[in-house]
Motif scaffolding. Structure first.
Motif, PDB file in Angstrom:
ATOM      1  N   UNK A 116       0.699  -1.168   0.062  1.00 13.89           N
ATOM      2  CA  UNK A 116       0.103  -0.009   0.038  1.00 13.89           C
ATOM      3  C   UNK A 116       0.846   1.155  -0.017  1.00 13.89           C
ATOM      4  N   UNK A 117       0.216   2.158  -0.848  1.00 14.47           N
ATOM      5  CA  UNK A 117       1.157   3.519  -0.470  1.00 14.47           C
ATOM      6  C   UNK A 117       2.326   3.457  -1.556  1.00 14.47           C
ATOM      7  N   UNK A 118       3.324   4.371  -1.256  1.00 11.37           N
ATOM      8  CA  UNK A 118       4.516   4.803  -1.999  1.00 11.37           C
ATOM      9  C   UNK A 118       5.541   4.689  -1.106  1.00 11.37           C
ATOM     10  N   UNK A 119       6.869   4.452  -1.715  1.00  7.69           N
ATOM     11  CA  UNK A 119       8.006   4.710  -0.940  1.00  7.69           C
ATOM     12  C   UNK A 119       8.512   5.922  -1.732  1.00  7.69           C
ATOM     13  N   UNK A 120       9.051   6.812  -0.637  1.00  6.16           N
ATOM     14  CA  UNK A 120       9.615   8.046  -1.000  1.00  6.16           C
ATOM     15  C   UNK A 120      10.941   8.302  -0.466  1.00  6.16           C
ATOM     16  N   UNK A 121      11.886   8.824  -1.077  1.00  5.18           N
ATOM     17  CA  UNK A 121      13.313   9.030  -0.681  1.00  5.18           C
ATOM     18  C   UNK A 121      13.883  10.260  -1.233  1.00  5.18           C
ATOM     19  N   UNK A 122      14.761  10.925  -0.289  1.00  4.77           N
ATOM     20  CA  UNK A 122      15.318  12.227  -0.438  1.00  4.77           C
ATOM     21  C   UNK A 122      16.707  12.146  -0.178  1.00  4.77           C
ATOM     22  N   UNK A 123      17.449  12.481  -1.203  1.00  5.58           N
ATOM     23  CA  UNK A 123      19.054  12.784  -1.033  1.00  5.58           C
ATOM     24  C   UNK A 123      19.355  14.176  -0.348  1.00  5.58           C
ATOM     25  N   UNK A 124      20.066  14.060   0.845  1.00  8.76           N
ATOM     26  CA  UNK A 124      20.176  15.255   1.553  1.00  8.76           C
ATOM     27  C   UNK A 124      21.752  15.552   1.738  1.00  8.76           C
ATOM     28  N   UNK A 125      21.816  16.842   1.959  1.00  5.58           N
ATOM     29  CA  UNK A 125      23.277  17.460   2.269  1.00  5.58           C
ATOM     30  C   UNK A 125      22.862  17.666   3.793  1.00  5.58           C
ATOM     31  N   UNK A 126      24.168  17.863   4.488  1.00  4.66           N
ATOM     32  CA  UNK A 126      24.192  18.524   6.000  1.00  4.66           C
ATOM     33  C   UNK A 126      22.958  19.515   5.841  1.00  4.66           C
ATOM     34  N   UNK A 127      23.077  20.462   5.133  1.00  2.42           N
ATOM     35  CA  UNK A 127      22.336  21.512   5.186  1.00  2.42           C
ATOM     36  C   UNK A 127      20.589  21.311   5.053  1.00  2.42           C
ATOM     37  N   UNK A 128      20.493  20.278   4.317  1.00  6.62           N
ATOM     38  CA  UNK A 128      18.798  20.180   4.192  1.00  6.62           C
ATOM     39  C   UNK A 128      18.418  19.178   4.802  1.00  6.62           C
ATOM     40  N   UNK A 174      -0.402   6.108   3.286  1.00 10.60           N
ATOM     41  CA  UNK A 174      -1.748   6.836   2.788  1.00 10.60           C
ATOM     42  C   UNK A 174      -1.482   7.916   1.985  1.00 10.60           C
ATOM     43  N   UNK A 175      -0.410   7.997   1.507  1.00 11.88           N
ATOM     44  CA  UNK A 175       0.060   9.065   0.339  1.00 11.88           C
ATOM     45  C   UNK A 175      -0.168  10.357   0.620  1.00 11.88           C
ATOM     46  N   UNK A 176      -0.021  10.673   1.691  1.00 10.95           N
ATOM     47  CA  UNK A 176      -0.294  12.083   2.256  1.00 10.95           C
ATOM     48  C   UNK A 176       0.920  13.003   2.099  1.00 10.95           C
ATOM     49  N   UNK A 177       1.974  12.560   1.690  1.00 11.20           N
ATOM     50  CA  UNK A 177       3.343  13.320   1.725  1.00 11.20           C
ATOM     51  C   UNK A 177       4.104  13.693   2.890  1.00 11.20           C
ATOM     52  N   UNK A 178       3.775  13.044   4.072  1.00  4.12           N
ATOM     53  CA  UNK A 178       4.229  13.215   5.276  1.00  4.12           C
ATOM     54  C   UNK A 178       4.364  12.151   6.039  1.00  4.12           C
TER      55      UNK A 178
END
Length: 138
Positions: free
Chosen positions: A37-49, A89-93
């Motif tokens: 169910x839903x999605x798997x979301x990934x973010x590539x970050x630097x120390x600043x983000x 639930x794909x609400x983006x958070x």
């Protein structure tokens, strides 16, 4: 003369296209998602983000048989960390219980699990001159 000029321009174009440095590809695999169910979301970050919003690169994928594979392409050398979320639930958070514990699965690069929010220094890794394959547990 026109033919000589076109040959020269074609040669320069070819030379510059080969001299462009292509970044590194990071492939991420998660194979322990609790449902499709839903999605798997990934973010590539630097120390600043890190833990401050969107990453420098973001991607998401549907889930099949509890597994997902995603890639970040053309990543430049440097230091990064990855945060992943199973957004059921794909609400983006991320959703939380009343006591502050997460309701949805998440993980970070280096698979360090601790009480409290993820820390950049625990999740950081270096991108240098080779493609990377990372396995993240949720």
């Amino acid at each position: 003369m026109k033919k000589l000029f076109l040959t020269f321009v074609l040669g320069l174009t070819t030379l510059f296209s080969y001299s462009q440095v292509e970044g590194i590809t990071i492939t991420i695999t998660v194979d322990n998602l609790t449902s499709d169910k839903g999605i798997a979301a990934f973010a590539l970050h630097t120390k600043e983000t890190f833990m401050r919003g969107e990453g420098v690169m973001n991607t998401e994928s549907t889930i099949e048989a509890g597994k997902v594979v995603v890639t970040f392409k053309n990543v430049q050398p440097g230091e990064y960390a990855i945060i992943g979320l199973h957004d059921v639930n794909e609400n983006g958070r991320m959703d939380y219980r009343e006591n502050g514990m997460p309701l949805e699965g998440f993980g970070t690069s280096n698979n360090v699990m601790s009480f409290g929010p993820p820390q950049y220094d625990d999740a950081k890794f270096k991108v240098e001159n080779e493609d990377l394959e990372l396995y993240i547990r949720f």
